[in-house]
Design an enzyme around this catalytic site. Structure first.
Site, PDB file in Angstrom:
ATOM      1  N   GLU A 181      27.827  41.960  32.970  1.00 45.44           N
ATOM      2  CA  GLU A 181      28.445  41.528  34.221  1.00 45.44           C
ATOM      3  C   GLU A 181      29.408  42.639  34.595  1.00 45.44           C
ATOM      4  O   GLU A 181      30.406  42.866  33.906  1.00 45.44           O
ATOM      5  CB  GLU A 181      29.153  40.183  34.018  1.00 45.44           C
ATOM      6  CG  GLU A 181      29.815  39.623  35.252  1.00 45.44           C
ATOM      7  CD  GLU A 181      31.263  40.022  35.360  1.00 45.44           C
ATOM      8  OE1 GLU A 181      31.609  40.766  36.308  1.00 45.44           O
ATOM      9  OE2 GLU A 181      32.059  39.617  34.501  1.00 45.44           O
ATOM     10  N   CYS A 209      36.433  41.921  39.204  1.00 44.86           N
ATOM     11  CA  CYS A 209      35.071  42.354  39.489  1.00 44.86           C
ATOM     12  C   CYS A 209      34.480  41.591  40.659  1.00 44.86           C
ATOM     13  O   CYS A 209      33.470  42.017  41.227  1.00 44.86           O
ATOM     14  CB  CYS A 209      34.186  42.199  38.256  1.00 44.86           C
ATOM     15  SG  CYS A 209      34.193  40.516  37.574  1.00 44.86           S
TER      16      CYS A 209
END
Length: 680
Positions: free
Chosen positions: A265, A304
């Site tokens: 991720e 993120c």
């Protein structure tokens, strides 16, 4: 419960937790100095010199696998709840340490309470959605023979290795826990490698869990420091979960041995689209601006999932910039998060500040104009950066779609058509999330079709959900977190999906008897027992898979059908009009109501007196197969199919296989009956 530990005073070197003990390197070696993000004060030092990584991995594969393997899904789920309660009791310690990373109280709430919330969520999901067993059955039975003697089914069993997690610096509590929770539920031990700048917060979290005495042996280990030989030590059955930069993920993926699962991720150039209907003055415009400023400033933009590209209609560009500027001036106070009134802290380190400002300059050189904030470096020695917005006149400029300034930075681009907006989103090369602010359902459907393949998650924001929305940047335990392309191509969270990432799906073929033994679920064709005692008279302690009641028959008359029709109001023509029913391709003439048959079936199999069966709480997978005409008879077979005791209650669930047959032994209906049954 252990004493509060401040790593600044407890030890010069941040310890690791390996093979059931706290470990620190021998003195005298090199170590990385970790400093307070606001003050620059030294907090601790980090080194893994001399660490026996191979021994730690083997300890997880042996002791960890053995201790977790003894437990069922429900027992592991209950452990997750106990972990969450232990962390909740001492979370103030984590908040105090989190402030030293530059996190405000609101930032820390997302990280700490958010991480604890993941444990609670997976505890609940594990007990609701998984059996109280060690094998998970996936999908329906596949019949592989005409007579039903050879069947196929898919099952999940846990991987035999260790779940290694390599985490980013921005969420030192949520990051480890969102990987740890599904691994525990699957029965796979974890080894945590936190990012060095904030690893002292992760160390404190692990210490609380160790002090609680709840951790099964070998289920959790922590490496504080680098792991240069990690990938040489991994083997088939291990799994790596990585969170961090796309470039690092690509490098690690190349080093991953064949057979080792690698899930990433990574940072992505996420977008937020303002719909053409969301003009200045609409609730959607206001919600868009609020969300954009939150995502620029939460965690000082070190997320993120942060919004890196604000994609707005050309006609609304100036209004958006003015509104964002005004809201930043009104709401954002940059400073030490421990000071009263501060709403945005520093970046995690001075080095991160320099990297963010360097990337802002790259964006400016690539066609962006700074319209909010500046690229000027603040006073040397601190890690503070004020929010920055750039405007790109060319929406196709390469830099805005490829360069990420991992801080409080966003770029504004404009579009005129839905296809242009979709193209801009897609140019990011794969994102964790895109949000869309619109109240126009047609535009929402169009842009969803254009951007879904490029995103792991899409959030629609409008006046109806603005108050309840969890926000662009907040992954939820029950929804997939991950994304294609640059976002890493992997998945985390997503409810039970994340548990299955730590398990192997295997197709099993065999007789009904064998599949029943392997899965703990009764299969048609397997042995069934009628021992003279009605199954409803048996508590869970006595009830066994395959226990059955076969009822007597009952004839269905035309009067029964008409009585049910008038009593319920269901006078559908197939039950009341012979000529119309006969003209229907599915019926020979007037037929009995399906729900009449199910109701009668309950009367045929029930034992009415008080006993172990406490309640019927539903039916599942009901299918009507053969019509029943006046003069036909029905009977029912009810077989204990699956037994799921609850760990925290004096009862459990029993799933019963119900089959209604007619006088010719043809199947009339099939379904599962769900009951709550006392343990004793």
């Amino acid at each position: 419960m252990g004493d509060t530990v401040n790593p600044a005073t407890a030890t010069d070197i941040l310890p690791s937790y390996l093979r059931g003990e706290w470990w620190t390197p021998a003195p005298g070696g090199d170590a990385t100095v970790i400093r307070d993000a606001s003050t620059g004060e030294e907090i601790t030092r980090v080194s893994s010199e001399g660490l026996d990584l191979a021994g730690a991995l083997e300890y997880a594969r042996t002791a960890g696998q053995a201790s977790l393997g003894k437990l069922t899904f429900h027992q592991r789920a209950l452990l997750l709840k106990q972990f969450a309660l232990a962390l909740t009791e001492r979370k103030d310690e984590l908040y105090a340490l989190s402030a030293r990373t530059g996190a405000t109280k609101a930032d820390s709430w997302v990280d700490i309470d958010g991480g604890i919330g993941v444990l609670f969520a997976y505890s609940g999901k594990g007990r609701r959605e998984l059996p109280n067993a060690q094998v998970y059955v996936d999908g329906p039975v596949e019949s592989l023979s005409k007579d039903g003697s050879f069947l196929g089914r898919h099952v999940y069993t846990r991987l035999p290795g260790v779940a290694v997690q390599i985490n980013a610096f921005n969420f030192p509590v949520w990051g480890p826990l969102e990987k740890f929770a599904p691994a525990v539920l699957a029965g796979v031990p974890s080894l945590i490698k936190p990012a060095t700048p904030t690893g002292y917060v992760t160390e404190a979290m692990v210490r609380i869990l160790v002090d609680s005495g709840l951790l099964p042996e070998g289920s959790l280990q922590l490496v504080s420091g680098s792991v240069p030989t990690l990938f040489e030590e991994l083997r088939l059955g291990d799994v790596v979960g990585f969170t961090g930069s796309a470039s690092t993920a690509a490098s690690l993926r190349e080093r991953t041995p064949s057979g080792v699962r690698f899930t990433a991720e990574t940072d992505s150039i996420n977008a937020s689209v303002l719909g053409p209907d969301a003009v200045h003055g609409t609730p959607e415009f206001d919600a868009y601006v609020r969300q954009l400023v939150v995502e620029m400033t939460s965690k000082a933009g070190q997320k993120c999932t942060a919004i890196r590209r604000a994609v707005v209609p050309t006609a609304q560009a100036d209004a958006v910039i003015d509104a964002v500027r005004a809201r930043i001036e009104e709401k954002v106070i940059v400073g030490d998060p421990r000071d009263e009134g501060v709403t945005m802290g520093p970046l995690v380190s001075r080095e991160q500040r320099e990297e963010v400002l360097r990337q802002v300059r790259v964006l400016a050189d690539g066609g962006g104009r700074v319209v909010i904030g500046s690229t000027e470096t603040t006073e040397a020695g601190d890690a503070f950066v004020a929010p920055v917005m750039l405007r790109f006149d060319d929406a196709h400029a390469e830099a805005v779609h490829t360069v990420e300034a991992f801080g409080p930075v966003s770029s504004l681009l404009t579009y005129d058509t839905v296809s242009e907006a979709s193209d801009i989103v897609a140019r990011g090369g794969g994102s964790l999330v895109t949000s869309v602010a619109t109240h126009d359902a047609a535009f929402a459907a169009q842009i969803m079709a254009g951007v879904a393949a490029w995103n792991g998650r899409v959030l629609f924001l409008d006046r109806d959900d603005a108050r309840s929305s969890t926000g662009h940047g907040s992954p939820m335990p029950g929804l997939v977190h991950g994304g294609p392309g640059r976002a890493g191509g992997g998945e985390e969270l997503g409810g039970i999906r994340a548990v299955l990432h730590h398990m192997q799906r295997t197709a099993v073929q065999g007789s009904p008897e064998m599949l029943t033994a392997i899965t703990g679920v009764w299969h048609a064709g397997s042995a069934a027992r009628e021992d003279g005692v009605h199954p409803f008279r048996k508590p869970l302690a006595q009830l066994r898979i395959g226990d059955r009641i076969a009822s007597a028959s009952r004839e269905v008359t035309l009067d029964d059908i008409e009585t049910f029709a008038h009593f319920t109001g269901d006078t559908f023509y197939a039950h009341m009009d012979e000529e119309a029913a006969a003209a229907n391709p599915f019926f020979p003439g007037r037929v009995a109501h399906g729900y009449l048959l199910v109701s009668w079936a309950a009367g045929l199999f029930v034992d009415p007196d008080p006993g172990p069966v406490l309640a019927n709480y539903g039916l599942e997978d009901l299918r009507f197969v053969t019509p029943v005409s006046p003069g036909d008879s029905i009977r029912v077979e009810l077989t204990a199919k699956q037994i799921t005791p609850r760990e925290t209650d004096e009862y459990g669930e029993v799933r019963w296989d119900a089959v209604i047959r007619n006088q010719d032994d043809a199947t009339v209906a099939t379904y599962d009956v769900l009951t709550l049954v006392a343990k004793e």
